[in-house]
Design a protein around this motif. Structure first.
Motif, PDB file in Angstrom:
ATOM      1  N   GLY A 189       0.359  -0.101  -4.797  1.00  0.00           N
ATOM      2  CA  GLY A 189      -0.429  -0.172  -3.574  1.00  0.00           C
ATOM      3  C   GLY A 189       0.392  -0.617  -2.383  1.00  0.00           C
ATOM      4  O   GLY A 189       0.092  -0.267  -1.244  1.00  0.00           O
ATOM      5  N   SER A 190       1.435  -1.413  -2.631  1.00  0.00           N
ATOM      6  CA  SER A 190       2.340  -1.865  -1.577  1.00  0.00           C
ATOM      7  C   SER A 190       3.609  -2.410  -2.216  1.00  0.00           C
ATOM      8  O   SER A 190       3.598  -2.842  -3.381  1.00  0.00           O
TER       9      SER A 190
ATOM     10  N   PRO B 131      -0.027 -11.039  -1.732  1.00  0.00           N
ATOM     11  CA  PRO B 131      -0.580  -9.694  -1.918  1.00  0.00           C
ATOM     12  C   PRO B 131      -0.731  -9.382  -3.395  1.00  0.00           C
ATOM     13  O   PRO B 131       0.047  -9.856  -4.221  1.00  0.00           O
TER      14      PRO B 131
ATOM     15  N   ASP C 146       5.098 -10.185   4.050  1.00  0.00           N
ATOM     16  CA  ASP C 146       4.297  -9.271   3.237  1.00  0.00           C
ATOM     17  C   ASP C 146       4.200  -7.877   3.854  1.00  0.00           C
ATOM     18  O   ASP C 146       3.417  -7.045   3.385  1.00  0.00           O
ATOM     19  N   GLU C 147       5.001  -7.607   4.868  1.00  0.00           N
ATOM     20  CA  GLU C 147       4.988  -6.292   5.506  1.00  0.00           C
ATOM     21  C   GLU C 147       5.998  -5.387   4.806  1.00  0.00           C
ATOM     22  O   GLU C 147       7.188  -5.708   4.720  1.00  0.00           O
ATOM     23  N   ASP C 148       5.538  -4.248   4.316  1.00  0.00           N
ATOM     24  CA  ASP C 148       6.394  -3.374   3.520  1.00  0.00           C
ATOM     25  C   ASP C 148       7.664  -2.931   4.255  1.00  0.00           C
ATOM     26  O   ASP C 148       8.749  -2.883   3.661  1.00  0.00           O
ATOM     27  N   ARG C 149       7.540  -2.585   5.518  1.00  0.00           N
ATOM     28  CA  ARG C 149       8.724  -2.120   6.240  1.00  0.00           C
ATOM     29  C   ARG C 149       9.782  -3.210   6.296  1.00  0.00           C
ATOM     30  O   ARG C 149      10.967  -2.960   6.079  1.00  0.00           O
TER      31      ARG C 149
ATOM     32  N   ARG D 121      -1.828  -6.321  -6.483  1.00  0.00           N
ATOM     33  CA  ARG D 121      -1.817  -4.890  -6.796  1.00  0.00           C
ATOM     34  C   ARG D 121      -3.189  -4.280  -6.542  1.00  0.00           C
ATOM     35  O   ARG D 121      -4.214  -4.848  -6.942  1.00  0.00           O
ATOM     36  N   SER D 122      -3.194  -3.142  -5.883  1.00  0.00           N
ATOM     37  CA  SER D 122      -4.467  -2.475  -5.596  1.00  0.00           C
ATOM     38  C   SER D 122      -4.616  -1.235  -6.464  1.00  0.00           C
ATOM     39  O   SER D 122      -3.635  -0.752  -7.032  1.00  0.00           O
TER      40      SER D 122
ATOM     41  N   ARG E 257       5.154   1.947  -4.094  1.00  0.00           N
ATOM     42  CA  ARG E 257       3.920   1.810  -3.324  1.00  0.00           C
ATOM     43  C   ARG E 257       2.793   2.599  -3.971  1.00  0.00           C
ATOM     44  O   ARG E 257       1.643   2.133  -4.012  1.00  0.00           O
TER      45      ARG E 257
END
Length: 224
Positions: free
Chosen positions: A134-135, A221, A50-53, A223-224, A130
């Protein structure tokens, strides 16, 4: 599905697709008994991310893998990270033509102009995603297949049919609509496998149970 690209790999069981390692454990056949590839199979492939990078890195490297073996990309991964600012997409999005030329002269990576330019383009698109969701994680995990749409048992025979799925085709279509490139349905499904959106470790593989437990405990995760 990943492949070793080697003709000197230990023989897999023709019925189960499993390969016994030197430690006596049964694993999916495709790591071929190669130590670095087996480590990737055991510690990365299929574990939820779940880490975007890391997600950006995964989808870019799957794009570079197109037409090549994943083992080639895996063994060049550190060079790719050095060339593309550790896949921090905020930095990659600012790459210029000079950076393209630098990458084309980097013997440590796959020197393919369109794939290099695609990585820069996709970094810009990642920033847009993003901003909207949000991500990246929230966006990608929203495409996770429903349990009822997955095979009841992932046998070797079934696994060989999973080069792409309805979900990977739909995600590929949406990414392309958003301006991403080198994200065909097969590439996207390989991405889904590697990031843990699906658990494609074979029945009987020593990693299938632990990966499924990790997916069960994974907080998706949103959506924010």
């Amino acid at each position: 599905m990943a492949e070793t690209g080697s003709s000197n790999r230990p023989e897999r069981d023709p019925e189960t697709g499993l390969l016994e390692g030197s430690d006596g454990k049964l694993r999916c056949w495709w790591h071929g008994g190669l130590s670095d590839y087996q480590r990737y199979h055991d510690t990365e492939w299929g574990w939820p991310v779940d880490e975007d990078r890391r997600l950006f890195e995964k989808i870019c490297l799957e794009g570079f893998q197109s037409g090549l073996s994943w083992l080639t990309i895996l063994r060049k991964r550190e060079a790719f990270r050095a060339a593309f600012a550790n896949f921090e997409f905020e930095k990659v999005a600012k790459f210029t033509e000079a950076d393209v030329e630098r990458c084309l002269n980097d013997a440590g990576i796959v020197r393919h102009r369109k794939k290099i330019e695609s990585t820069i383009n996709n970094a810009e698109r990642a920033l847009e995603l993003r901003g909207e969701f949000g991500s990246l994680a929230a966006y990608f995990w929203s495409w996770e297949p429903k349990p009822e749409d997955r095979p009841e048992k992932l046998t070797f025979a079934v696994a060989k049919t999973l080069g792409k799925t309805a979900e990977s085709t739909a995600l590929s279509k949406d990414l392309k609509k958003r301006g991403w490139s080198f994200v065909g349905p097969t590439t996207v499904y390989a991405f889904m496998q590697s990031m843990g959106m699906v658990n494609d470790h074979l029945e009987g593989c020593c990693c299938r149970g632990p990966v499924e437990e990790a997916r069960t405990n994974f907080v998706r995760p949103v959506r924010s």
